[in-house]
Design a protein around this motif. Structure first.
Motif, PDB file in Angstrom:
ATOM      1  N   GLY A 128      34.367   5.003 118.323  1.00  0.00           N
ATOM      2  CA  GLY A 128      33.292   4.052 118.027  1.00  0.00           C
ATOM      3  C   GLY A 128      31.933   4.691 118.252  1.00  0.00           C
ATOM      4  N   TYR A 129      31.803   5.382 119.372  1.00  0.00           N
ATOM      5  CA  TYR A 129      30.525   6.051 119.679  1.00  0.00           C
ATOM      6  C   TYR A 129      30.269   7.204 118.718  1.00  0.00           C
ATOM      7  N   ASP A 130      31.312   8.012 118.482  1.00  0.00           N
ATOM      8  CA  ASP A 130      31.116   9.178 117.605  1.00  0.00           C
ATOM      9  C   ASP A 130      30.745   8.734 116.186  1.00  0.00           C
ATOM     10  N   ASN A 131      31.452   7.721 115.688  1.00  0.00           N
ATOM     11  CA  ASN A 131      31.151   7.248 114.330  1.00  0.00           C
ATOM     12  C   ASN A 131      29.736   6.693 114.216  1.00  0.00           C
ATOM     13  N   ALA A 132      29.302   6.022 115.279  1.00  0.00           N
ATOM     14  CA  ALA A 132      27.946   5.450 115.242  1.00  0.00           C
ATOM     15  C   ALA A 132      26.898   6.500 115.626  1.00  0.00           C
ATOM     16  N   GLN A 133      27.393   7.725 115.935  1.00  0.00           N
ATOM     17  CA  GLN A 133      26.480   8.819 116.333  1.00  0.00           C
ATOM     18  C   GLN A 133      25.626   8.430 117.544  1.00  0.00           C
ATOM     19  N   ILE A 134      26.287   7.783 118.504  1.00  0.00           N
ATOM     20  CA  ILE A 134      25.614   7.425 119.757  1.00  0.00           C
ATOM     21  C   ILE A 134      26.187   8.332 120.851  1.00  0.00           C
ATOM     22  N   PRO A 135      25.333   9.047 121.586  1.00  0.00           N
ATOM     23  CA  PRO A 135      25.828   9.990 122.591  1.00  0.00           C
ATOM     24  C   PRO A 135      26.664   9.307 123.679  1.00  0.00           C
ATOM     25  N   LEU A 136      27.589  10.060 124.238  1.00  0.00           N
ATOM     26  CA  LEU A 136      28.501   9.519 125.253  1.00  0.00           C
ATOM     27  C   LEU A 136      29.071  10.682 126.056  1.00  0.00           C
ATOM     28  N   ARG A 176      32.405 -10.813 125.897  1.00  0.00           N
ATOM     29  CA  ARG A 176      32.181 -10.244 124.564  1.00  0.00           C
ATOM     30  C   ARG A 176      32.091  -8.714 124.660  1.00  0.00           C
ATOM     31  N   PRO A 177      32.705  -7.996 123.725  1.00  0.00           N
ATOM     32  CA  PRO A 177      32.613  -6.534 123.777  1.00  0.00           C
ATOM     33  C   PRO A 177      31.151  -6.089 123.878  1.00  0.00           C
ATOM     34  N   GLN A 178      30.917  -5.114 124.736  1.00  0.00           N
ATOM     35  CA  GLN A 178      29.537  -4.739 125.046  1.00  0.00           C
ATOM     36  C   GLN A 178      29.248  -3.273 124.718  1.00  0.00           C
ATOM     37  N   GLU A 179      30.224  -2.612 124.091  1.00  0.00           N
ATOM     38  CA  GLU A 179      29.987  -1.225 123.696  1.00  0.00           C
ATOM     39  C   GLU A 179      28.886  -1.225 122.637  1.00  0.00           C
ATOM     40  N   CYS A 180      28.063  -0.193 122.654  1.00  0.00           N
ATOM     41  CA  CYS A 180      26.903  -0.173 121.742  1.00  0.00           C
ATOM     42  C   CYS A 180      27.309  -0.353 120.283  1.00  0.00           C
ATOM     43  N   TYR A 181      28.476   0.197 119.906  1.00  0.00           N
ATOM     44  CA  TYR A 181      28.868   0.131 118.489  1.00  0.00           C
ATOM     45  C   TYR A 181      29.421  -1.238 118.123  1.00  0.00           C
ATOM     46  N   SER A 182      29.621  -2.140 119.110  1.00  0.00           N
ATOM     47  CA  SER A 182      30.194  -3.445 118.743  1.00  0.00           C
ATOM     48  C   SER A 182      29.142  -4.406 118.219  1.00  0.00           C
ATOM     49  N   PHE A 183      27.882  -4.020 118.285  1.00  0.00           N
ATOM     50  CA  PHE A 183      26.839  -4.918 117.772  1.00  0.00           C
ATOM     51  C   PHE A 183      26.434  -4.491 116.358  1.00  0.00           C
ATOM     52  N   GLU A 184      25.756  -5.405 115.652  1.00  0.00           N
ATOM     53  CA  GLU A 184      25.449  -5.106 114.248  1.00  0.00           C
ATOM     54  C   GLU A 184      24.419  -3.986 114.089  1.00  0.00           C
ATOM     55  N   ASN A 185      23.451  -3.934 115.011  1.00  0.00           N
ATOM     56  CA  ASN A 185      22.361  -2.968 114.844  1.00  0.00           C
ATOM     57  C   ASN A 185      22.606  -1.685 115.644  1.00  0.00           C
ATOM     58  N   THR A 186      23.679  -0.972 115.286  1.00  0.00           N
ATOM     59  CA  THR A 186      24.034   0.221 116.082  1.00  0.00           C
ATOM     60  C   THR A 186      22.921   1.266 116.082  1.00  0.00           C
ATOM     61  N   GLY A 187      22.123   1.298 115.005  1.00  0.00           N
ATOM     62  CA  GLY A 187      21.028   2.272 114.939  1.00  0.00           C
ATOM     63  C   GLY A 187      20.047   2.086 116.089  1.00  0.00           C
ATOM     64  N   ASP A 188      19.792   0.836 116.468  1.00  0.00           N
ATOM     65  CA  ASP A 188      18.880   0.567 117.583  1.00  0.00           C
ATOM     66  C   ASP A 188      19.453   1.142 118.878  1.00  0.00           C
ATOM     67  N   PHE A 189      20.760   0.989 119.042  1.00  0.00           N
ATOM     68  CA  PHE A 189      21.406   1.500 120.262  1.00  0.00           C
ATOM     69  C   PHE A 189      21.329   3.024 120.294  1.00  0.00           C
ATOM     70  N   ARG A 190      21.551   3.619 119.102  1.00  0.00           N
ATOM     71  CA  ARG A 190      21.464   5.090 119.027  1.00  0.00           C
ATOM     72  C   ARG A 190      20.075   5.554 119.461  1.00  0.00           C
ATOM     73  N   ASP A 191      19.064   4.860 118.959  1.00  0.00           N
ATOM     74  CA  ASP A 191      17.687   5.237 119.287  1.00  0.00           C
ATOM     75  C   ASP A 191      17.451   5.221 120.801  1.00  0.00           C
ATOM     76  N   ILE A 192      17.977   4.197 121.459  1.00  0.00           N
ATOM     77  CA  ILE A 192      17.747   4.071 122.905  1.00  0.00           C
ATOM     78  C   ILE A 192      18.522   5.147 123.665  1.00  0.00           C
ATOM     79  N   VAL A 193      19.811   5.290 123.355  1.00  0.00           N
ATOM     80  CA  VAL A 193      20.631   6.245 124.135  1.00  0.00           C
ATOM     81  C   VAL A 193      20.154   7.680 123.883  1.00  0.00           C
ATOM     82  N   GLN A 194      19.700   7.941 122.661  1.00  0.00           N
ATOM     83  CA  GLN A 194      19.186   9.299 122.386  1.00  0.00           C
ATOM     84  C   GLN A 194      17.960   9.616 123.245  1.00  0.00           C
ATOM     85  N   VAL A 195      17.171   8.599 123.530  1.00  0.00           N
ATOM     86  CA  VAL A 195      15.988   8.835 124.389  1.00  0.00           C
ATOM     87  C   VAL A 195      16.451   9.338 125.757  1.00  0.00           C
ATOM     88  N   ARG A 196      17.545   8.733 126.253  1.00  0.00           N
ATOM     89  CA  ARG A 196      18.079   9.209 127.533  1.00  0.00           C
ATOM     90  C   ARG A 196      18.376  10.706 127.462  1.00  0.00           C
TER      91      ARG A 196
END
Ligand code: GLC
Length: 633
Positions: free
Chosen positions: A184-192, A485-505
């Motif tokens: 889920g994280y890899d597909n959404a390109q969100i670091p983990l 409710r599932p709380q993984e970043c990729y479970s929400f509709e706006n995964t791009g927003d989550f990517r933006d935040i986690v990438q800042v980290r």
């Protein structure tokens, strides 16, 4: 300057690493008296004095106006009506014209009435006669913190990868589910960097076991995940399931390693696995024994753990449960009046973590049975010490990630903490922000909250705003409870927003890691209240929604729903950065109050004039970060 005062024969908690010549308590300079087996003392509070400290405690950065209790408590409702949470961090600073630090080294209850009964007095009640009190005098609160921290020893430093983003849930039921999270994280390109294994990875919730049906060939699986750059972090609970044939339990029982009842039999309580024995972690041979059990998992390639339920949490004891059931049976068929009804309700409500159960537990200290009430607050810290001592012996420093729910000062040398079962409430963003400087004062640097909130359902915007605070906390972990409710970043509709935040980290990791090491090595704080840095600025002195970060910056997360920004107070001119993925929006701002717009995919950061913050390019794992190629904000 630190002065120590000793009363009676204190139990060695291991909090201090420096030795001080103690004076007798009769020379204690504050107004004090012994009274019915307790020691009471008071210190007046000037009109503008601020009281800092108590580490992981509820309410504000300024602790004035409430009663707190040092009593490690398994309490999932972190409301402002509470007096204690999972930790007992007995250190405060009263900061008026001068700063006075007070550390009470005592493992039983302490009541801190900080301007509650009388607004101009801090009255402290130590529930016993065997303790050490340290008074730390300094010109500024930070000088008191540094002197205190030097006396309690250097804070734990986790491995570098522990600064990556971490995903948890109670529970990912099996290897397939864990794979799904990584995918889920890899597909959404969100670091983990880490995925957590909560209690369901075990066989029937037995510590140091892995359920083969859920995680076949666990060692191979761990290696496979490591090859993908992912660390699996299993939970370890304090209680050991009572089950004949389960090696850890059999050994513990045979060797007499579990806590006792007054008659010398093993105390038994109910937790996740049903009835458990509680290892007597206060004994060094029990710590050696329990600590060495972590090897069962480190041998399979595991290099991180979280220790839980170690206040200890006791859902019920046979005695407590029987008493409530007897009460219910005796009332069956009766026409209850309101008093009887509420009595009955309370009989069940009071079964968990009951004072009666704690009072009936005994520890063996120097050959004598000591009631748990006398040492309650070092139980969890001693469990974590067991693990920490083993890891350092076996692997050296900075190799194993480790954090605990319950803690006492001293545990900061081998472990971090997380702030326990918060809620998916907007108010908890602020509560968790306020805990950060207080925890730092007490030596706990590797810490953080369950981002997005543990209990209850989280909305996407709450998780994003929580994460935008978590970008700065050394432990950046999203964790949520069973049934939510599932709380993984990729479970929400706006995964791009989550990517933006986690990438800042990930962009900030070179800076945050260096800041962390420096704070550990120099007994400094990562997060400071604004009042530490601007003591004569009346607005900064009262600020409870922003924190100073290192010497360079200030953070001010958005903590309300349906707003596109927040008001922020700048005690000096700063540049406001809105960081989003690799995008940087910035604006120079003067000293004063400003409204800053912050979109859901942005992390606000304020950098002081003449300071710079190194940032690198984001990557999907900490191991892929190029920390050589740095730009500066
Ligand atoms: C406790 C912990 C929580 C964990 C749960 C199940 O409530 O605080 O983090 O998920 O137990 O193990």
């Amino acid at each position: 300057m630190i002065k120590k005062y000793t009363s009676g024969s204190p139990i060695n908690t291991g909090a201090m690493i420096k030795e001080f010549q103690g004076e007798d308590i009769s020379r204690f300079p504050l107004v004090s008296r012994f009274d019915g087996g307790k020691f009471r003392f008071a210190q007046s509070l000037g009109k503008n004095a601020i009281v800092y400290g108590l580490g992981e405690a509820p309410r504000g950065i300024n602790k004035r106006g409430w009663v707190y209790e040092s009593f490690c408590s398994d309490d999932p409702f972190h409301t402002e009506t509470k007096s204690s949470l999972y930790a007992a961090h007995n250190f405060i600073i009263i900061s008026g014209n001068e700063s006075l630090g007070i550390f009470i080294d005592f493992p039983a209850r302490i009541r801190w009435d900080i301007g509650y009964t009388s607004s101009d007095t801090c009255s402290v009640t130590v529930d016993g006669e065997d303790f050490d009190i340290y008074l730390i005098y300094g010109d500024t609160p930070l000088s008191v913190v540094k002197e205190f921290r030097a006396a309690i020893g250097q804070s734990y430093i986790p491995p570098f990868w522990a600064f990556g983003y971490q995903q948890s849930r109670w529970s990912y039921p099996d290897a397939r589910a864990v794979d799904g999270v990584i995918e889920g994280y890899d597909n959404a390109q969100i670091p983990l960097d880490c995925v957590y294994l909560d209690i369901d990875y075990m066989e029937s919730y037995k510590d140091f076991t892995v359920d083969e049906n859920k995680f076949p060939n666990f060692a191979d699986y761990v290696a496979e995940k490591r090859a993908q750059g992912i660390h699996l972090i299993p939970i370890i609970d304090a209680g050991v399931k009572k089950e004949d044939g389960y090696e850890v339990y059999d050994e513990g029982r045979k060797k007499g390693y579990f806590c006792k009842n007054a008659d010398g039999t093993d105390f038994e309580g109910g937790v996740w696995p049903g009835i458990v024995g509680f290892p007597d972690f206060l004994r060094s041979e029990v710590r050696d024994w329990f600590g060495s059990k972590y090897r069962l998992l480190t041998n399979m390639g595991i290099d991180g753990f979280w220790n839980d339920m170690n206040e200890p949490a006791i859902f019920y004891s046979a005695k407590g449960l029987d008493a409530a059931i007897d009460k219910a049976s005796s009332l069956k068929g009766e026409n209850l009046d309101l008093g009887q009804f509420f009595d009955l309700k309370d009989a069940f409500a009071g079964i968990s973590n009951s004072p009666d159960d704690y009072s009936s537990i005994y520890h063996l200290i120097d050959g004598k049975l000591v009631c748990h009430d006398r040492v309650h607050n070092i139980y969890g810290a001693s469990m974590t010490k067991a693990a920490g001592e083993f890891f350092e012996r076996e692997f050296g420093k900075e190799k194993i990630l480790m954090f605990s729910r319950a803690s006492y000062i001293g545990a900061h040398r081998t472990s971090g903490i997380w702030f326990g079962d918060n809620h998916s409430w907007w108010s908890h963003i602020l509560l968790n922000l306020k805990m950060l400087p207080s925890a730092n004062m007490c030596g706990f640097l590797y810490c953080g909250a369950d981002l997005g909130g543990f209990n209850g359902n989280a909305s996407a915007d709450l998780v994003l705003r929580f994460l935008a605070l978590g970008v700065f906390t050394p432990l950046m972990r999203n964790h949520s409870a069973l049934g939510t409710r599932p709380q993984e970043c990729y479970s929400f509709e706006n995964t791009g927003d989550f990517r933006d935040i986690v990438q800042v980290r990930y962009r900030l990791i070179p800076y945050l890691y260096r800041l962390f090491r420096k704070a550990s090595e120099e007994n400094d704080m990562i997060f400071r209240p604004l009042s530490f840095d601007y003591p004569t600025d009346p607005i900064a002195r009262e600020c409870e929604t922003q924190l100073m970060l290192g010497d360079e910056a200030m953070i001010a997360p958005v903590y309300e729903q349906n707003v596109g920004g927040r008001y922020v107070y700048l005690p000096e001119p700063m540049t406001f950065y809105a960081l989003s993925g690799e995008k940087v929006r910035s604006e120079k701002l003067d000293k004063g109050v400003h409204y800053v717009p912050v979109a859901l995919n942005e992390v606000p950061l304020f950098v002081k004039e003449g300071k710079q913050i190194p940032v690198c390019k984001p990557a999907m794992r900490t191991s892929l970060l190029n920390t050589e190629e740095i730009e500066f904000l």
